[in-house]
Design an enzyme around this catalytic site. Structure first.
Site, mmCIF file in Angstrom:
data_model
loop_
_atom_site.group_PDB
_atom_site.id
_atom_site.type_symbol
_atom_site.label_atom_id
_atom_site.label_comp_id
_atom_site.label_asym_id
_atom_site.label_seq_id
_atom_site.Cartn_x
_atom_site.Cartn_y
_atom_site.Cartn_z
ATOM 1 N N LYS A 83 0.837 -1.203 0.000
ATOM 2 C CA LYS A 83 0.000 0.000 0.000
ATOM 3 C C LYS A 83 0.871 1.251 0.000
ATOM 4 O O LYS A 83 0.557 2.235 -0.679
ATOM 5 C CB LYS A 83 -0.927 -0.014 1.216
ATOM 6 C CG LYS A 83 -1.959 -1.129 1.192
ATOM 7 C CD LYS A 83 -2.933 -1.061 2.356
ATOM 8 C CE LYS A 83 -2.269 -1.371 3.688
ATOM 9 N NZ LYS A 83 -1.762 -2.752 3.784
ATOM 10 N N CYS A 167 -11.820 1.090 16.871
ATOM 11 C CA CYS A 167 -10.597 0.314 16.632
ATOM 12 C C CYS A 167 -9.583 0.333 17.773
ATOM 13 O O CYS A 167 -8.808 -0.619 17.887
ATOM 14 C CB CYS A 167 -9.922 0.742 15.331
ATOM 15 S SG CYS A 167 -9.318 2.429 15.312
ATOM 16 N N MET A 168 -9.534 1.377 18.617
ATOM 17 C CA MET A 168 -8.502 1.356 19.651
ATOM 18 C C MET A 168 -8.970 1.859 21.014
ATOM 19 O O MET A 168 -8.174 2.033 21.925
ATOM 20 C CB MET A 168 -7.248 2.147 19.225
ATOM 21 C CG MET A 168 -7.395 3.402 18.455
ATOM 22 S SD MET A 168 -8.329 4.840 18.980
ATOM 23 C CE MET A 168 -8.212 5.072 20.657
ATOM 24 N N MET A 344 -6.602 -5.263 16.601
ATOM 25 C CA MET A 344 -8.055 -5.355 16.713
ATOM 26 C C MET A 344 -8.532 -6.613 17.437
ATOM 27 O O MET A 344 -9.623 -6.627 18.012
ATOM 28 C CB MET A 344 -8.706 -5.301 15.334
ATOM 29 C CG MET A 344 -8.468 -4.007 14.583
ATOM 30 S SD MET A 344 -8.912 -2.527 15.495
ATOM 31 C CE MET A 344 -7.319 -1.944 16.020
ATOM 32 N N GLY A 381 -4.578 1.138 13.748
ATOM 33 C CA GLY A 381 -4.884 0.928 12.336
ATOM 34 C C GLY A 381 -4.932 2.187 11.507
ATOM 35 O O GLY A 381 -4.893 2.127 10.287
ATOM 36 N N GLN A 382 -5.047 3.366 12.151
ATOM 37 C CA GLN A 382 -5.175 4.614 11.411
ATOM 38 C C GLN A 382 -3.950 5.494 11.635
ATOM 39 O O GLN A 382 -3.312 5.413 12.686
ATOM 40 C CB GLN A 382 -6.439 5.349 11.850
ATOM 41 C CG GLN A 382 -7.711 4.563 11.551
ATOM 42 C CD GLN A 382 -8.955 5.363 11.869
ATOM 43 O OE1 GLN A 382 -9.383 6.216 11.099
ATOM 44 N NE2 GLN A 382 -9.544 5.085 13.021
#
Length: 797
Positions: A83, A167-168, A344, A381-382
């Site tokens: 990516k 997510c966190m 996650m 994740g971000q």
């Protein structure tokens, strides 16, 4: 177990593909050499996950045309994942949003920016208490600062939350419960020196491949590093593991308790460390909703763990008792350095706070925390879930710098920093994400107090759980108004009443904060297409329109506009006018206004100019006698953290118990809220894939990545597939108590779920698995559980 070096691993993962983006067309090329070919090269963090890899961006004629890994960056040392190598192409999909659009008679029609800003401002003016805002860890730090001040300081409204709640949030409550302050004590450097790396439900090989490669690269140099994969299905991480321990969903709680039980039973816990640096804690049965719990004695802790023998843990988890003993033996050794890593799997969990606390607890109990290689590491994740959401405080209960809305002193401090009249900040926390969208999808006459919702830099129409309830319920509600700022059409814009085209990544200035407390900066390099504009500008422009309409909350206590900025001469610059927005560096001004907030919790940030020079700095960043700025790698450890008292060795200086000690929690195993039965006999787990990021709104527009992974699928166990009469490629129907979705089956692919279990990645908007998922959530973090719900699976007729 496979042994490959780091470059082999990433080259295979990235399909040996480094590409450049050319205006209107993507083509694979050999990367130009920096310093040659006439390109302009500048640094930036990658746009995608929370690893925080740095890239060098090559531009020419106003376009991003090349990407290279940044060899000066400590995080990735010149390497990228698939990516990252293609990140430049994310900006050049053919369907970029380029003009504001308002829904009229069921259709989105182009309007001007002035009209769009006025529409938002007048809806707020009509009823400011029913306005809400939803962002994400894709907001830059300055964007989050602006949104937070606008909502909480301007509108006196705490209906602000973000996608990181999904997510966190459980990682946050785990850190707060254990240390009294959020974010990891350790850093990525722990990966370079640990002897054992334990993946707690974490497919790191695909989700964080660059830093996972730091582990396996050590093997190619002859170093020994043991990788243990604790998971509910085999993944690519399993291929590199020395041990794969498959456990039943939710039973990670029992495994952690089993390890702690063995440390006490065998006398291998670190008695000195525990006595000097730790207290014991449990939930108060009389106040079960209070996260801080109550004290417990060592004897009470030992007694609570007594039932978690290896044999009992095997009954609950399915992991052989001998393997539980192996884990206990490893943690009991002082000659090893152990690094636990999760993402996650532990966070998206109805007992996510509990399992986070338990994993921290076994590290504290065994003394495996605070030395290089000894760490408990939550990955995100971000790109700025940490920097923008957790630190800036863009959640419904937070204020910047770790402050709480419910705390009167914290509100006064924020009002002081923002120069607000006393009492401006509303003392009542807003709605967490699940409740916010539930309210938005509830008719006003049935008790809803959220009528207008502005979504920036995220795609909740795709990413929320239980979409029929939490998003699609908005469709027929005439009194609800959805505003979406984004770069592409998404599942969220489908129901939007107003769509605003946004600039992305290097089309604007920005700052992110990654998983290891590293704050990163970049400058705008190219212009956005058409009329697309920065999200930060959009927020300030709406604030200014409200100010001009006479909305009192957009004034500070001196009567000035909340977002007043001046140039070097002291003259006010009207940054709400898009033509003047880049007359000054608004990012720098917002960041400098935010820095004073960071010192209360010892999350000190350096001046903006220091980040311009660096490839990120890990907080606390403290000024030295010579005027330089020093970052901190290992928090709470005397040898590296400047805030630890001399001679203390370890000091958890924000401890819940106010005695500089961390908390070792007991939390029992509890069954999940939904389990397979005769009608819904399969477990369903959802997650990501290597090629796509989150909902795929950017990566699915990158031709190379879409070709590599064109559509979603369901992984099935081979025995289940035979019984169902299903082959790879056959369509199957997945049905839960909420909805049904059709997907092609993949048997014997990358992952291998156990019998009675299935896995579906959630990136494909044409196959929305979140129509099926459960919205049950952790009682403290309010984070939903995407990893386990009960479904039926049948071959589609």
């Amino acid at each position: 177990m496979l042994t490959v070096d780091r470059r082999e691993f990433l080259t295979a993962a990235a399909m040996a593909a480094a590409t450049a983006a050319v205006a209107g067309k993507a083509k694979a090329v050999s990367l130009p050499v920096m310093g040659q070919g006439g390109l302009k090269w500048e640094k930036a963090p990658c746009r995608f996950c929370g690893t925080g890899c740095h890239v060098m961006v090559g531009t020419e004629a106003g376009k991003v045309v090349a990407i290279q890994g940044d060899q000066k960056a400590e995080v990735n040392r010149g390497l990228l994942c698939v990516k990252g190598y293609h990140v430049g192409l994310a900006m050049y999909g053919p369907d970029r949003l380029t003009t504001p659009m308002l829904r009229k008679n069921g259709r989105l029609e182009p309007i001007t920016w002035d009209e769009a800003i006025d529409v938002i401002a007048r809806r707020i003016m009509a009823n400011p208490r029913t306005f809400a805002m939803y962002g994400s860890g894709q907001w830059t730090i300055p964007e989050g600062v602006a949104a937070n001040k606008f909502m909480k300081g301007g509108l006196s409204n705490n209906y602000l939350d973000g996608n990181p709640r999904l997510c966190m949030a459980s990682a946050v409550t785990g850190f707060l419960s254990t240390f009294g302050v959020d974010e990891p004590p350790g850093v990525y450097d722990d990966l370079d020196v640990c002897d054992v790396a334990i993946m707690w439900g974490n497919n790191m090989a695909e989700m964080h491949p660059v830093i996972f490669s730091r582990l396996i690269d050590r093997r190619s140099r002859g170093e020994k590093v043991m990788v243990i994969d604790l998971g509910t299905r085999r993944t690519r991480t399993t291929d590199h593991a020395d041990e794969y321990l498959q456990f039943n969903p939710q039973s990670d709680l029992a495994i952690a308790n089993g390890i702690a039980h063995l440390l006490l039973k065998n006398g291998t816990y670190d008695k000195r460390y525990v006595e000097k640096f730790c207290n014991f804690r449990q939930l108060d049965p009389e106040k079960p909703d209070v996260m801080q719990g109550k004290p417990m004695t060592f004897a009470e802790y030992e007694s609570a763990l007594a039932e978690y023998t290896p044999e009992r843990v095997e009954q609950i988890s399915g992991v052989p008792a001998a393997k539980i003993r192996m884990l206990g033996d490893l943690f009991g050794r002082r000659d090893l350095r152990i690094n636990s890593l999760w993402c996650m799997g532990m966070n998206q969990h109805t007992r996510g706070t509990a399992i986070n606390c338990l994993v921290h607890g076994i590290h504290l109990l065994s003394g495996h925390l605070g030395k290089p290689g000894d760490a408990a590491t939550s990955l995100t994740g971000q790109p700025s879930a940490c920097g923008t959401v957790r630190e800036v405080g863009t959640l419904c209960h937070l204020l910047p710098g770790g402050r709480l809305i419910a705390n009167e002193e914290h509100r006064k401090q924020a009002e002081g920093f923002w120069n607000l009249p006393e009492g401006r900040i509303n003392p009542k926390p807003g709605y967490h994400t699940v409740l916010l969208f539930e309210k938005f999808c509830t008719p006003t006459d049935k008790g809803s107090d959220v009528q207008t919702l502005w979504v920036q830099v995220t795609n909740p129409g795709h990413s929320l759980p239980n979409l029929p309830k939490l998003f699609r319920g908005k469709k027929d509600l005439q009194d609800k108004f959805l505003i979406v700022s984004d770069v592409y059409p998404t599942a969220t814009t489908e129901l939007a009443d107003l769509v605003l085209p946004s600039a992305m990544w290097v089309e604007k200035n920005g700052m992110y904060g990654n998983s290891e407390r590293r704050t990163q900066q970049w400058f705008k390099m190219v212009d956005p297409p058409g009329q697309a504009r920065d999200d930060c500008w959009q927020t300030i422009a709406v604030a200014r329109r409200l100010f001009d309409l006479g909305f009192e909350g957009m004034k500070d206590k001196d009567g000035k506009f909340l977002f007043t900025f001046t140039n070097a001469k002291g003259d006010e610059v009207p940054v709400w006018d898009w033509n003047r927005y880049y007359d000054i560096n608004v990012d720098e001004a917002l960041f400098e206004s935010y820095r004073p907030f960071t010192r209360m919790k010892h999350k000190d940030l350096a001046p903006y100019s220091e980040y311009v020079k660096a490839r990120g700095l890990r907080w606390p960043v403290v000024e030295q006698p010579d005027g330089s700025w020093r970052e901190t790698r290992w928090r709470f450890s005397e040898f590296d953290d400047p805030y630890v008292k001399k001679g203390a060795e370890m000091q958890f200086y924000h401890s819940v118990t106010k005695d500089d000690k961390a908390l070792i929690w007991f939390r029992p195993y509890e069954a999940p809220p939904e389990v397979p039965d005769a009608e819904y006999p399969f477990w369903l787990c959802t997650g990501r894939v290597l090629e796509h990021w989150h909902t795929g709104s950017m990566t699915r527009r990158i031709p190379q990545l879409k070709r590599a992974m064109p559509e979603s699928y369901v992984e099935l166990n081979r025995e289940d597939a035979v019984r169902l009469g299903v082959r790879s490629g056959d369509l199957v129907t997945i049905t839960s108590r909420r909805a049904a979705v059709n997907l092609p089956a993949w048997i014997g692919g990358r992952g291998d779920p156990p019998k009675g279990s299935a896995f579906v990645p959630f990136f494909d908007e044409a196959m929305l698995i979140n129509l099926v998922t459960l919205d049950a959530h952790d009682p403290f973090s309010k984070q939903p559980d995407y990893k386990k719900c009960a479904v039926s699976i049948t071959k589609t007729v």
